[in-house]
Write a protein that holds these residues in place. Structure first.
Motif, PDB file in Angstrom:
ATOM      1  N   THR A 119       0.789  -1.234   0.000  1.00 55.99           N
ATOM      2  CA  THR A 119       0.000   0.000   0.000  1.00 55.99           C
ATOM      3  C   THR A 119       0.819   1.282   0.000  1.00 55.99           C
ATOM      4  N   ALA A 120       2.139   1.190   0.237  1.00 51.45           N
ATOM      5  CA  ALA A 120       2.917   2.420   0.383  1.00 51.45           C
ATOM      6  C   ALA A 120       4.373   2.209  -0.010  1.00 51.45           C
ATOM      7  N   VAL A 121       5.075   3.334  -0.222  1.00 51.53           N
ATOM      8  CA  VAL A 121       6.519   3.325  -0.456  1.00 51.53           C
ATOM      9  C   VAL A 121       7.157   4.344   0.476  1.00 51.53           C
ATOM     10  N   ALA A 122       8.139   3.882   1.271  1.00 51.05           N
ATOM     11  CA  ALA A 122       8.867   4.773   2.172  1.00 51.05           C
ATOM     12  C   ALA A 122      10.233   5.063   1.578  1.00 51.05           C
ATOM     13  N   SER A 123      10.540   6.342   1.318  1.00 44.86           N
ATOM     14  CA  SER A 123      11.825   6.764   0.771  1.00 44.86           C
ATOM     15  C   SER A 123      12.566   7.536   1.845  1.00 44.86           C
ATOM     16  N   VAL A 124      13.864   7.236   2.011  1.00 47.30           N
ATOM     17  CA  VAL A 124      14.570   7.778   3.173  1.00 47.30           C
ATOM     18  C   VAL A 124      15.873   8.460   2.800  1.00 47.30           C
ATOM     19  N   LYS A 125      16.339   9.281   3.759  1.00 43.55           N
ATOM     20  CA  LYS A 125      17.662   9.894   3.698  1.00 43.55           C
ATOM     21  C   LYS A 125      18.222   9.928   5.112  1.00 43.55           C
ATOM     22  N   GLY A 126      19.297   9.208   5.361  1.00 49.09           N
ATOM     23  CA  GLY A 126      19.998   9.230   6.629  1.00 49.09           C
ATOM     24  C   GLY A 126      19.097   9.135   7.841  1.00 49.09           C
ATOM     25  N   THR A 127      18.512   7.978   8.080  1.00 53.06           N
ATOM     26  CA  THR A 127      17.487   7.887   9.110  1.00 53.06           C
ATOM     27  C   THR A 127      17.410   6.500   9.713  1.00 53.06           C
ATOM     28  N   GLN A 128      16.658   6.388  10.810  1.00 54.86           N
ATOM     29  CA  GLN A 128      16.271   5.115  11.392  1.00 54.86           C
ATOM     30  C   GLN A 128      14.753   5.066  11.421  1.00 54.86           C
ATOM     31  N   PHE A 129      14.186   3.970  10.949  1.00 52.98           N
ATOM     32  CA  PHE A 129      12.729   3.899  10.893  1.00 52.98           C
ATOM     33  C   PHE A 129      12.253   2.450  10.882  1.00 52.98           C
ATOM     34  N   TRP A 130      10.991   2.290  11.209  1.00 58.49           N
ATOM     35  CA  TRP A 130      10.315   0.998  11.157  1.00 58.49           C
ATOM     36  C   TRP A 130       9.265   1.015  10.053  1.00 58.49           C
ATOM     37  N   VAL A 131       9.072  -0.143   9.404  1.00 55.70           N
ATOM     38  CA  VAL A 131       7.929  -0.368   8.523  1.00 55.70           C
ATOM     39  C   VAL A 131       7.271  -1.668   8.971  1.00 55.70           C
ATOM     40  N   ILE A 132       5.977  -1.600   9.237  1.00 59.25           N
ATOM     41  CA  ILE A 132       5.208  -2.761   9.668  1.00 59.25           C
ATOM     42  C   ILE A 132       4.069  -2.970   8.681  1.00 59.25           C
ATOM     43  N   VAL A 133       3.958  -4.188   8.147  1.00 54.94           N
ATOM     44  CA  VAL A 133       2.878  -4.512   7.218  1.00 54.94           C
ATOM     45  C   VAL A 133       2.003  -5.586   7.856  1.00 54.94           C
ATOM     46  N   GLU A 134       0.750  -5.244   8.097  1.00 59.00           N
ATOM     47  CA  GLU A 134      -0.180  -6.180   8.704  1.00 59.00           C
ATOM     48  C   GLU A 134      -0.706  -7.160   7.659  1.00 59.00           C
ATOM     49  N   PRO A 135      -1.281  -8.281   8.089  1.00 63.01           N
ATOM     50  CA  PRO A 135      -1.764  -9.295   7.138  1.00 63.01           C
ATOM     51  C   PRO A 135      -2.734  -8.782   6.088  1.00 63.01           C
ATOM     52  N   ASP A 136      -3.520  -7.739   6.411  1.00 65.85           N
ATOM     53  CA  ASP A 136      -4.471  -7.210   5.425  1.00 65.85           C
ATOM     54  C   ASP A 136      -3.828  -6.204   4.474  1.00 65.85           C
ATOM     55  N   GLY A 137      -2.518  -5.952   4.639  1.00 66.49           N
ATOM     56  CA  GLY A 137      -1.809  -5.027   3.754  1.00 66.49           C
ATOM     57  C   GLY A 137      -1.648  -3.627   4.301  1.00 66.49           C
ATOM     58  N   THR A 138      -2.266  -3.324   5.445  1.00 67.12           N
ATOM     59  CA  THR A 138      -2.110  -2.000   6.047  1.00 67.12           C
ATOM     60  C   THR A 138      -0.649  -1.758   6.416  1.00 67.12           C
ATOM     61  N   THR A 139      -0.133  -0.582   6.046  1.00 66.73           N
ATOM     62  CA  THR A 139       1.259  -0.228   6.317  1.00 66.73           C
ATOM     63  C   THR A 139       1.339   0.793   7.441  1.00 66.73           C
ATOM     64  N   LEU A 140       2.225   0.530   8.424  1.00 64.39           N
ATOM     65  CA  LEU A 140       2.520   1.461   9.489  1.00 64.39           C
ATOM     66  C   LEU A 140       3.997   1.810   9.400  1.00 64.39           C
TER      67      LEU A 140
END
Length: 231
Positions: free
Chosen positions: A131-152
């Motif tokens: 459902t989403a694309v996370a683009s980064v520059k010099g960072t720390q982050f989490w991506v969580i994808v639930e079974p229904d496809g919801t992105t956190l």
């Protein structure tokens, strides 16, 4: 077989050496090396799923998945960007090599939880979900994808640009904030609840590294380095 023993600082030097070796391996196609493996972890190089081992090299298009007790940490060979995936996660690592030998990196994530530490970024870095694309520059982050496809997506440091695939809406997620995108295209942003940030345990690596290399004549050789971490 020669056995090498390393302290913690020396192990960091060993990792730099491994990244240099992997960058030259297999016609410079190697894009990442596995640094920690726990529990049930598997890799698919296009010929079915097999056990993933500590020290293995990953190339463009390789898939990695973890079981209920699985955990994997890997680093990309150009800038040591670190990726950690928790249990019940499946990803595909892809990259194209630029003229300056940096990698434009993309991790396709179907389900699960992923942590990224992009400290000294050279090439682009993206994490793509259903459902989403996370683009980064010099960072720390989490991506969580639930079974229904919801992105956190949760940003710990730096800045992440979160793109809603369905609507094209894009938001910048700063430190301490998070964004969610559901399968219907609904996107929300706001402060991150401390309880929503997963914890990662990256202990438990084995005491040897086994790397398969291929020379310019197509011949494969295995490099095995044994070590013991000390305080």
């Amino acid at each position: 077989m020669r056995t090498h023993r390393f302290g913690t600082a020396a192990f960091a030097i060993l990792l730099v050496f491994l990244l240099a070796v992997c960058a030259m391996a297999d016609g410079a196609k190697a894009i990442a090396v596995v640094t920690v493996v726990q529990g049930k972890t598997e890799v698919n190089r296009g010929q079915g799923w097999t056990k993933l081992n500590f020290g293995e090299v990953l190339d463009d298009g390789h898939m990695v998945r973890t079981g209920a007790d699985g955990f994997v940490s890997m680093v990309f060979t150009d800038d040591k960007t670190q990726i950690k995936i928790r249990p019940n996660t499946e990803i595909t690592v892809t990259a194209t090599r630029n003229d300056d030998y940096s990698l434009s990196k993309r991790v396709n994530m179907e389900v699960g939880e992923l942590f990224a530490n992009v400290a000294q970024q050279k090439g682009a870095m993206e994490v793509a979900t259903p459902t989403a694309v996370a683009s980064v520059k010099g960072t720390q982050f989490w991506v969580i994808v639930e079974p229904d496809g919801t992105t956190l997506q949760i940003t710990l440091e730096g800045l992440v640009s979160l793109l809603n695939i369905q609507t094209g809406q894009e938001s910048e997620i700063g430190p301490g904030f998070m964004g969610t995108v559901d399968p219907d295209g609904n996107m929300e942003t706001g402060g991150a609840d401390q309880g929503s940030v997963p914890e990662v345990n990256d202990e438990g690596s084995t005491d040897y590294i086994e790397i398969e290399l291929q020379d310019e004549n197509g011949q494969r050789k295995t490099l095995i380095i044994q070590y013991q971490q000390t305080d």
